[in-house]
Scaffold this motif. Structure first.
Motif, PDB file in Angstrom:
ATOM      1  N   VAL A   1       0.854  -1.216   0.055  1.00  0.00           N
ATOM      2  CA  VAL A   1       0.082   0.179   0.054  1.00  0.00           C
ATOM      3  C   VAL A   1       0.945   1.120   0.037  1.00  0.00           C
ATOM      4  CG1 VAL A   1      -1.448   1.352   1.290  1.00  0.00           C
ATOM      5  CG2 VAL A   1      -1.891  -1.160   1.186  1.00  0.00           C
ATOM      6  N   PRO A   2       0.662   2.200  -0.806  1.00  0.00           N
ATOM      7  CA  PRO A   2       1.420   3.533  -1.004  1.00  0.00           C
ATOM      8  C   PRO A   2       1.419   3.964   0.634  1.00  0.00           C
ATOM      9  CG  PRO A   2       0.132   3.508  -2.749  1.00  0.00           C
ATOM     10  CD  PRO A   2      -0.570   2.422  -1.948  1.00  0.00           C
ATOM     11  N   SER A   3       2.710   4.626   0.675  1.00  0.00           N
ATOM     12  CA  SER A   3       2.819   5.207   2.272  1.00  0.00           C
ATOM     13  C   SER A   3       1.857   6.444   2.509  1.00  0.00           C
ATOM     14  CB  SER A   3       4.268   5.455   2.473  1.00  0.00           C
ATOM     15  OG  SER A   3       4.431   6.535   1.352  1.00  0.00           O
ATOM     16  N   ILE A   4       1.547   7.015   1.577  1.00  0.00           N
ATOM     17  CA  ILE A   4       0.887   8.370   1.610  1.00  0.00           C
ATOM     18  C   ILE A   4      -0.625   8.022   1.960  1.00  0.00           C
ATOM     19  CG2 ILE A   4      -0.008   8.405  -0.746  1.00  0.00           C
ATOM     20  CD1 ILE A   4       0.201  11.566  -0.425  1.00  0.00           C
ATOM     21  N   VAL A   5      -0.977   6.637   1.618  1.00  0.00           N
ATOM     22  CA  VAL A   5      -2.353   6.086   2.044  1.00  0.00           C
ATOM     23  C   VAL A   5      -2.343   6.003   3.709  1.00  0.00           C
ATOM     24  CG1 VAL A   5      -4.004   4.284   1.928  1.00  0.00           C
ATOM     25  CG2 VAL A   5      -3.041   5.181  -0.016  1.00  0.00           C
ATOM     26  N   TYR A   6      -1.216   5.517   4.171  1.00  0.00           N
ATOM     27  CA  TYR A   6      -0.922   5.321   5.764  1.00  0.00           C
ATOM     28  C   TYR A   6      -1.401   6.783   6.342  1.00  0.00           C
ATOM     29  CZ  TYR A   6       0.436   0.454   5.512  1.00  0.00           C
ATOM     30  OH  TYR A   6       0.250  -0.727   5.205  1.00  0.00           O
TER      31      TYR A   6
ATOM     32  N   ALA B   1       6.229  11.092   3.439  1.00  0.00           N
ATOM     33  CA  ALA B   1       5.005  11.305   2.658  1.00  0.00           C
ATOM     34  C   ALA B   1       4.033  11.162   3.531  1.00  0.00           C
ATOM     35  CB  ALA B   1       4.567  10.576   1.494  1.00  0.00           C
TER      36      ALA B   1
ATOM     37  N   THR C   1       5.119   9.516  -3.712  1.00  0.00           N
ATOM     38  CA  THR C   1       4.747  10.827  -3.428  1.00  0.00           C
ATOM     39  C   THR C   1       5.764  11.925  -3.484  1.00  0.00           C
ATOM     40  OG1 THR C   1       3.184   9.872  -1.977  1.00  0.00           O
ATOM     41  CG2 THR C   1       3.431  12.304  -1.705  1.00  0.00           C
ATOM     42  N   MET C   2       6.923  11.695  -2.787  1.00  0.00           N
ATOM     43  CA  MET C   2       7.905  12.604  -2.427  1.00  0.00           C
ATOM     44  C   MET C   2       8.486  13.398  -3.806  1.00  0.00           C
ATOM     45  SD  MET C   2       7.244  13.263   0.397  1.00  0.00           S
ATOM     46  CE  MET C   2       8.111  14.949   0.459  1.00  0.00           C
TER      47      MET C   2
END
Lengths: 419, 261, 450
Positions: free
Chosen positions: A249-254, A346, C374-375
């Motif tokens: 899962v993409p870290s930004i979702v966390y 993120a 993201t970054m």
């Protein structure tokens, strides 16, 4: 089929072989070259940030000031002491405008150094002292030859007058270059010559502490259950698939999870290492579970059978045999997971851990930022000095992370066992 | 050794002299001298770890693929030293087919498995030509009747014995004159083994066959000549019937009577 | 303090059982230490659980208490004003704001005493609970008591709980995303979001303007993400795959021993560093070299972001494909070599086709990583949503918009913040699908050789 035909065909096949080998070796070289470029470009641009320029001011306190100091050091007007002493080194400078320009050579935080000097040396109150204070960032860049003094005045951030003052300081031997220890002892500041990383480093440590004490026990317990105890049924299958998915899962979702659940629903404090640590712990959990399971799966069943054979219970087999034998592998996985979390930015942006925070956090509910977030903020700063500072901060972060990874590799090398 | 040599006619397909093989610092083969005759089956027997597989892998230089493996000595095939730097390894292997212990068909269709060799070597002139080669090879390997109607099926969908025959078909599709077989039946059941053995008997009309086997009976059934290997040395080499009825060396006798091995 | 107590009770339990064994002269069922553990676990666990529940719920309770207090004292305030006053009181309590009025002082005192009462209450309750559980456990200890299996059951239960954390996390993610997303689709039609061609959420922020149609059309940001991701894969797949081939098929062990850890270093570099590298080095380089051949590149071009993202993905692809290539059985290499193929023919015609499912799944994983990254895009790609396929122009990405929408204003009522969750949900679904697909392919491929 003639010999000639075979020979030309062979030659073609060999040149195809050669070409393919060249492609693949150049791909590898390219990848390594990129790594080298990345690290060297950052290392080179970080060099100016590791030294700082200081200007020596001749200071002598008058009797009033000494009296004030003895009452309470806070009573002394340090700024005016700094200004007056500095102006008296340049008797020719008279107009307000010129004086203002002159004062701009010094960092806005210069007076703090003067105050610190007297606090550390109360016996020198009445002496003539030369106190070195940080120069402003433009002076810093000029003396390091980053700002070109031959450019016309309106194309640089420092005026001709200021350069002439500086030249006088240089000829009077009042300019000193020192290592910038403040990178580690100061926390963040709007002034590049004062900004340091202490806040970010402490914030990272606090956050990682929370991450570790949450993710390590939960991860290890869950892994032991799934690998050693759990019956193979639908439920455990669901958990397994789940963990594999969570790992990707993409870290930004966390980060969104943290924002919605921990901040908005549970009302936990914003920008706090507590929340950051929990979010990163959830993110690290699958990494630790997967590593722990792999480490335990590599222990041969014969060990377990031997322990069962002498009448140990399942828990005793796990606690006395499987877990200790798997521990190096588990620790390696944990270190790698924590290192990844320590470089993560993120999700922390989502929960506000990138605010400009001057105070060094002292507990996990204080407002704080972390090293990568500080790098992100510095990178967005338009001032040129921050570019070098950002590179320096990255270098420090990379050194920390690479050391963690090396530790993991060493651990693996030392305790690696082939069954 | 000398008297063995004098027994055999002068025209040999393969002659090895003083072949030594080292794996790192460990010597796996000591001074192997062997002459192999054309269009015969030569069996290599011996207890496991005796070096017979290492030896057969020298003949098409498969040991080049193994890190730290060094081969010394002369191996002449049709009077050319295959270990010399002039020898083209690709050409060499095209002339020498090899069948391995465990069937190893490529994860491709049956057709593509057989067509693989002809394709890379550019043997077929046209698609029809290629079809012909595939058919002929499958027929020679005795597999054609079983797979005729499903050439597009994966090679991995066949049974173990069929897979091994597919590998034989794949090897002979390149038109080699020597076939090396490294325990080709060890992973197969007795019925499949019998089929392969029958096939080998047919193939020796066309090919020089060197076969490594752990089964003495198989060597006795199939081969004209047999070499007995023990701990990296060749102990005895003779006509098969002599080896099994009248071994000259006591170790050979101990092995075939089951006292060692 | 609790820890100290549990230590004491551990040793107490141990001594107790030893004395009883000595007195009663029968062999004990479980070893001394299990009795000790049994006691101390019963002492510590209930109060820890209680404290955690309390800490999680008490701020909300105190909050609502404060709210009703404000309501009672000032009945004529609107809901928004009450909320503002409430946060003022809390900041005054934290010492950030000065206490400037009498009413304020009253409220702060109320808040303060509520907090103190709550803390005292917690201490008393948890002490009571601990003591009663401890006495209960003490009562059950006998020489023939099976303390070991009790302790083991507690351990096992905690393991099951730990395993459920993974599921709870997933549920948490899905719920938190779905609830806000549904809220969002109450304001904006789902078709407008998925198929709209215009994205300008900032305009909808102005007071008088309700978020109109077309402003939340996500197509431009999807296109931006796709464009950047495609560039990244275009860089990373050939380089990563070919390096993996070189490392596993050609290189000497010594080179492999050096190059592999170096690639792992590349994988361990935080993405914020790549972002800085993109913005500081790569983007200006591209712009200057573009200018020298007469191309005008935006300084936030999709190309720069994609390029650097590709670099980030290289080690992922190379290490995953290295694994699958190494998993191809050696016998296939030998079989191919024995037919007289050159090494590259073996690689191209045998190994790659055999490893293809694994490589495809590695690429899918890398794709999902790139989409969720993201970054790099936050630092190197643009913010404005341009609908373009031109890699030299500035585009934006899904993750960039999430960050932009949520930084600063985080009230949960505007379409703007809700849109971030809708985007996050889309992101989650896409990466989930890619993962499931990749796991499915790998599982299928494994069966082939088993």
């Amino acid at each position: 089929m003639t010999d000639n035909f075979i020979e030309t065909r062979l030659r073609k096949r060999y040149s195809a072989e050669k070409r393919f080998k060249i492609y693949s070796v150049s791909a590898l070289i390219l990848a390594l070259l990129i790594l080298a470029t990345l690290i060297s470009s950052i290392a080179i641009s970080s060099i100016p940030a590791f030294t700082q320029i200081n200007i020596g001011i001749d200071i002598k306190m008058n009797d009033d000031q000494i009296l004030q100091f003895e009452e309470d050091p806070e009573n002394v007007s340090w700024r005016s002491l700094q200004k007056k002493s500095f102006y008296s080194m340049f008797p020719d400078v008279e107009t307000r405008k010129d004086k203002k320009e002159l004062n701009k050579l010094l960092s806005t935080g210069a007076y703090i150094e003067i105050k610190k000097f007297y606090l550390d040396n109360p016996n020198k109150l009445s002496d003539n002292n030369i106190i070195y204070v940080p120069a402003s960032d433009d002076v810093d860049l000029l003396i390091k030859d980053i700002i070109d003094r031959d450019l016309p005045q309106d194309m640089r951030t420092i005026s001709d007058n200021q350069i002439s003052y500086l030249d006088k300081l240089i000829s009077n031997n009042r300019i000193k270059k020192t290592l910038s220890w403040r990178l580690f002892s100061n926390s963040d500041s709007r002034e590049p010559e004062l900004a340091g990383l202490k806040g970010g480093i402490v914030g990272t440590l606090l956050t990682m502490f929370v991450t570790l004490i949450i993710s390590f026990p939960i991860g290890v317990l869950a892994a032991i259950y799934l690998e050693e105890i759990a019956p193979k049924n639908k439920f455990t299958d669901i958990i397994e698939v789940n963990i594999n998915n969570l790992a990707a899962v993409p870290s930004i979702v966390y980060g969104l999870l943290g924002l919605a659940v921990f901040l908005n629903y549970m009302n936990m404090p914003r920008s706090a290492p507590l929340v950051g640590g929990i979010v990163l712990a959830l993110m690290t959990l699958p990494v630790i579970i997967i590593a722990t399971r792999a480490a335990m799966a590599s222990i041969p069943p014969s060990i377990r059978e031997a322990a069962y054979g002498v009448g140990a219970s399942q828990m005793q087999v796990i606690v006395h045999h499987v877990f200790p034998l798997a521990l190096p592998g588990i620790l390696t996985g944990t270190i790698i997971g924590i290192a990844r979390a320590a470089g993560e930015t993120a999700p922390l942006l989502m929960i506000g851990m990138m605010a400009f925070i001057v105070d060094v956090p002292s507990k996990i509910t204080d407002k704080a930022t972390v090293l990568p977030a500080q790098i992100y903020m510095w990178a967005n700063n338009p001032e040129r000095s921050f570019e070098y500072l950002t590179s320096a901060a990255i270098l420090i972060l990379l050194v920390i992370l690479i050391m963690m990874n090396l530790l993991a590799i060493l651990l693996r090398k030392k305790y690696e066992r082939r069954w | 050794m000398k008297d063995v040599g004098s027994m055999i006619p002068n025209q040999y397909k393969i002659t090895t002299s003083n072949v030594n093989v080292d794996y790192g610092s460990k010597r796996a083969l000591h001074d192997i001298n062997l002459q192999i005759e054309e269009k015969e089956v030569t069996a290599l027997i011996g207890p496991s770890g005796c070096g017979k597989s290492t030896f057969i892998r020298c003949l098409n230089r498969m040991n080049d693929l193994i890190e730290g493996c060094k081969v010394e000595g002369k191996i002449m095939i049709d009077d050319v030293d295959i270990n010399s730097s002039d020898t083209d390894i690709v050409e060499l292997r095209a002339r020498i087919g090899m069948v391995f212990q465990k069937p190893n068909p490529f994860p491709k269709s049956i057709y593509d498995n057989v067509a693989y060799g002809p394709r890379i070597h550019g043997i077929a002139k046209s698609n029809e030509d290629l079809d012909n080669i595939v058919m002929k090879s499958l027929k020679r390997a005795g597999l054609w009747n079983e797979v005729e109607d499903r050439l597009d099926a994966s090679g991995l969908s066949l049974s173990g014995g069929q897979q091994q025959r597919l590998c034989i078909a794949r090897a002979i599709a390149v038109n080699p004159d020597i076939l090396l077989m490294d325990e080709p039946c060890s992973a197969l059941d007795p019925i499949a083994t019998a089929v392969i053995e029958e096939l080998i008997n047919e193939l020796k009309e066309r090919y020089t066959i060197v076969i490594v086997t752990h089964s003495m009976q198989q060597a006795a059934r199939l081969s004209e000549k047999t070499a007995y290997f023990h701990l990296g040395k060749m102990i005895e080499y003779d006509v098969t019937s002599n080896i099994f009825t009248n071994p000259k060396h006591e170790m050979t006798e101990a092995y075939i009577s089951g006292r060692i091995g | 303090m609790l820890l100290g107590l549990s230590f004491v009770s551990y040793f107490y339990g141990k001594r107790l059982i030893r004395r009883r064994v000595y007195e009663q002269k029968i062999s004990q069922h479980s070893r001394d230490s299990y009795h000790g553990l049994y006691l101390s676990l019963y002492l510590i666990i209930p109060s820890v659980i209680l404290t955690l529940i309390w800490l999680a719920s008490s701020p909300n309770i105190i909050d609502s208490l404060l709210k009703s207090k404000i309501k009672n004292s000032f009945p004529d305030l609107s809901l928004g004003e009450i909320n503002i006053l409430k946060s003022k009181v809390i900041s005054a309590y934290d010492g950030i704001l000065p206490v400037d009025s009498e009413q304020m002082e009253m409220l702060v005192n109320f808040y303060n005493s509520a907090n103190i009462i709550s803390t005292n209450f917690l201490i008393i309750i948890s002490a009571l609970v601990s003591v009663s559980f401890f006495l209960f456990a003490l009562n059950r200890i006998r020489v023939r008591f099976n303390a070991r299996s009790k302790v083991e059951n507690i351990l096992k239960f905690s393991m099951i709980l730990a395993s459920c954390v993974a599921i709870i996390t997933t549920i948490g993610i899905v719920l938190s995303l779905i609830i806000e997303t549904i809220e969002f689709f109450k304001i904006i039609k789902i078709t407008d979001f998925l198929f709209g061609l215009q994205w300008s959420p900032q305009i909808a922020l102005r007071e008088d303007q309700v978020a109109g149609e077309g402003l939340f059309g996500a197509i431009p940001i999807f296109i931006g993400t796709i464009l950047i991701t495609l560039i990244a894969m275009f860089i990373a797949v050939p380089i990563g795959l070919l390096s993996a081939i070189y490392l596993s098929e050609y290189s000497k062990p010594k080179i492999r021993a050096i190059a592999k850890p170096m690639l792992e270093v590349l994988a361990g570099i935080p993405t914020v560093v790549y972002g800085f590298f993109a913005a500081l080095t790569v983007a200006p380089l591209l712009r200057n070299s573009g200018a020298s051949v007469g191309l005008s590149l935006s300084s936030e071009s999709a190309l720069a972001a994609g390029l650097v993202m590709g670099i980030m993905i290289i080690p992922l692809i190379s290490s995953l494909s290295d694994d699958v290539i190494n998993a191809v059985p050696q016998s296939l290499r030998e079989g191919s070599a024995a037919l007289g193929s050159t090494q590259s023919e073996t690689v191209k015609l045998v190994i790659l086709p055999a490893a293809l499912p694994g490589i495809v799944s590695a690429i899918l994983l890398a794709l999902s990583r790139a989409i969720g990254e993201t970054m790099i895009v936050v630092m190197a790609a643009g913010v404005a949503a341009n609908l373009t396929f031109n890699p030299f122009e500035s585009v934006t990405a899904v993750t960039v918009q999430i960050v932009v929408l949520l930084i600063g204003d985080q009230e949960f009522d505007s379409a703007k913040t809700l849109a971030a969750f809708a985007l996050g949900f889309t992101l989650f679904i896409i990466t989930l699908l890619l993962n499931v697909l990749s796991i499915y392919i790998v599982r299928k491929y494994r069966e082939q050789y088993d």
